[in-house]
Design a protein around this motif. Structure first.
Motif, short mmCIF file in Angstrom:
data_model
loop_
_atom_site.label_atom_id
_atom_site.label_comp_id
_atom_site.label_asym_id
_atom_site.label_seq_id
_atom_site.Cartn_x
_atom_site.Cartn_y
_atom_site.Cartn_z
N LEU A 1 -5.84 -0.53 0.33
CA LEU A 1 -6.06 0.13 1.62
C LEU A 1 -6.84 -0.73 2.61
CD1 LEU A 1 -5.83 2.54 3.48
CD2 LEU A 1 -7.81 3.57 2.31
N LEU B 1 1.40 3.92 -3.08
CA LEU B 1 0.95 5.28 -2.78
C LEU B 1 2.08 6.28 -2.95
CD1 LEU B 1 -1.27 7.20 -1.73
CD2 LEU B 1 -0.46 6.67 0.59
N LEU C 1 -1.93 4.87 -7.91
CA LEU C 1 -2.79 5.44 -6.87
C LEU C 1 -4.08 4.65 -6.72
CD1 LEU C 1 -2.24 9.25 -7.60
CD2 LEU C 1 -1.34 7.92 -5.68
N PHE D 1 0.83 -1.21 0.00
CA PHE D 1 0.00 0.00 0.00
C PHE D 1 0.87 1.25 0.00
CE2 PHE D 1 -1.74 3.37 2.77
CZ PHE D 1 -2.75 3.82 1.93
N SER E 1 -3.20 1.44 -4.94
CA SER E 1 -3.01 1.64 -3.49
C SER E 1 -4.36 1.77 -2.79
CB SER E 1 -2.14 2.87 -3.24
OG SER E 1 -2.81 4.07 -3.63
N ALA E 2 -5.33 2.43 -3.44
CA ALA E 2 -6.67 2.55 -2.85
C ALA E 2 -7.32 1.17 -2.69
CB ALA E 2 -7.55 3.45 -3.72
#
Length: 304
Positions: free
Chosen positions: A197, A40, A190, A36, A193-194
């Motif tokens: 999460l 990010l 991005l 993550f 990474s979301a």
């Protein structure tokens, strides 16, 4: 050696060092949390470059295909890194590196099923050799006694398959080709990474916040800045002058570098089954790639 090939080899070299710093970071950081923050931070660091190059690709604004990017992020970023990193945390760096060498074989197989590309008999031989090599590496007496190692090998193998899905999807672009490479990569990082999460949040709740040591912090920064950011930038810059098919041959050196660094820096051992299995995988990949290249030359001559 010209500058383009120097950047190409440097990118491959950095990718060939990925397993060792990842194993070192995993000593103190849980796998989902590691991926993550890696994605990010890499995505955020790419945004200034996206801003600087915003006017060099197209003179007009381009609509961003968010659904398409989400699907590509799920396969090529979140899904791949989730399985690959968690698998590496459970198995040895040597096993993970050898299994990762099967990527061209999966690409060949899925291209035949999805893109309807023809597979020659000799390429099927390469596939069989590669599968046999993977079985020799993964199914060993010590791995049968350690279920987590066998599970880690399977996850690394599954990550290669899901990455192949991503590669095959890119062969049929649906809007993402209008984006600059910097913007495309930043957005997929991005979005990936979301997607990771929730897994990272579960790890933090279950295991607590990761502890940081000097070794793990330096390893993490090397992963983000060198293995992700710098290697990506050099690779894409080199592809501006070197054909992708020719550059792809150099990627076969990545598993060999990862095996070598795992032995030298992680003090990992190789059994005779691992050596034979690794050779079968490499021979299978080389044979399949050679036949594919030969078929391409025949087509070029016919077209001429």
């Amino acid at each position: 050696m010209n500058r383009a090939y120097l950047m190409l080899i440097s990118a491959v070299f950095l990718w060939g060092l990925t397993v060792v710093p990842m194993k070192w970071t995993l000593d103190t950081v849980q796998p989902f949390t590691l991926m993550f923050f890696r994605l990010l931070l890499a995505g955020l660091l790419l945004l200034p470059l996206v801003w600087l190059r915003r006017g060099k690709v197209s003179g007009k604004a381009v609509a961003i295909p968010w659904m398409r990017l989400a699907m590509l992020s799920f396969t090529g970023v979140a899904g791949y890194f989730l399985m690959n990193t968690y698998g590496i945390s459970l198995t040895s760096g040597v096993n993970a590196s050898i299994i990762s060498a099967t990527l061209p074989l999966f690409t060949l197989l899925l291209a035949a099923l999805y893109l309807k590309e023809q597979i020659l008999l000799t390429q099927w031989v390469g596939l069989v050799l590669g599968i046999g090599g993977v079985l020799m590496v993964t199914i060993q007496p010590q791995s049968l006694q350690q279920a987590h190692s066998l599970w880690g090998d399977f996850l690394v193998l599954a990550s290669q398959f899901i990455w192949t899905v991503y590669v095959v999807q890119l062969k049929r672009p649906k809007g993402e080709e209008k984006l600059s490479s910097e913007l495309f990569t930043a957005l997929t990082f991005l979005l990936g990474s979301a997607m990771l999460l929730p897994f990272a949040a579960w790890e933090a709740w279950h295991y607590g916040l990761p502890s940081a040591s000097g070794k793990s912090v330096m390893s993490f920064l090397f992963l983000v800045l060198c293995c992700t950011m710098l290697a990506y930038l050099m690779w894409n810059k080199a592809l501006e002058r070197i054909p992708a098919a020719k550059a792809g041959i150099y990627l076969n050196a990545i598993p060999l570098l990862n095996v070598l660094t795992s032995i030298l820096l992680l003090s990992e051992q190789m059994s005779w089954r691992t050596i034979v299995g690794g050779l079968l995988v490499l021979v299978g990949v080389a044979w399949a790639e050679r036949r594919k290249h030969a078929r391409g030359l025949v087509r070029a001559k016919l077209d001429a």
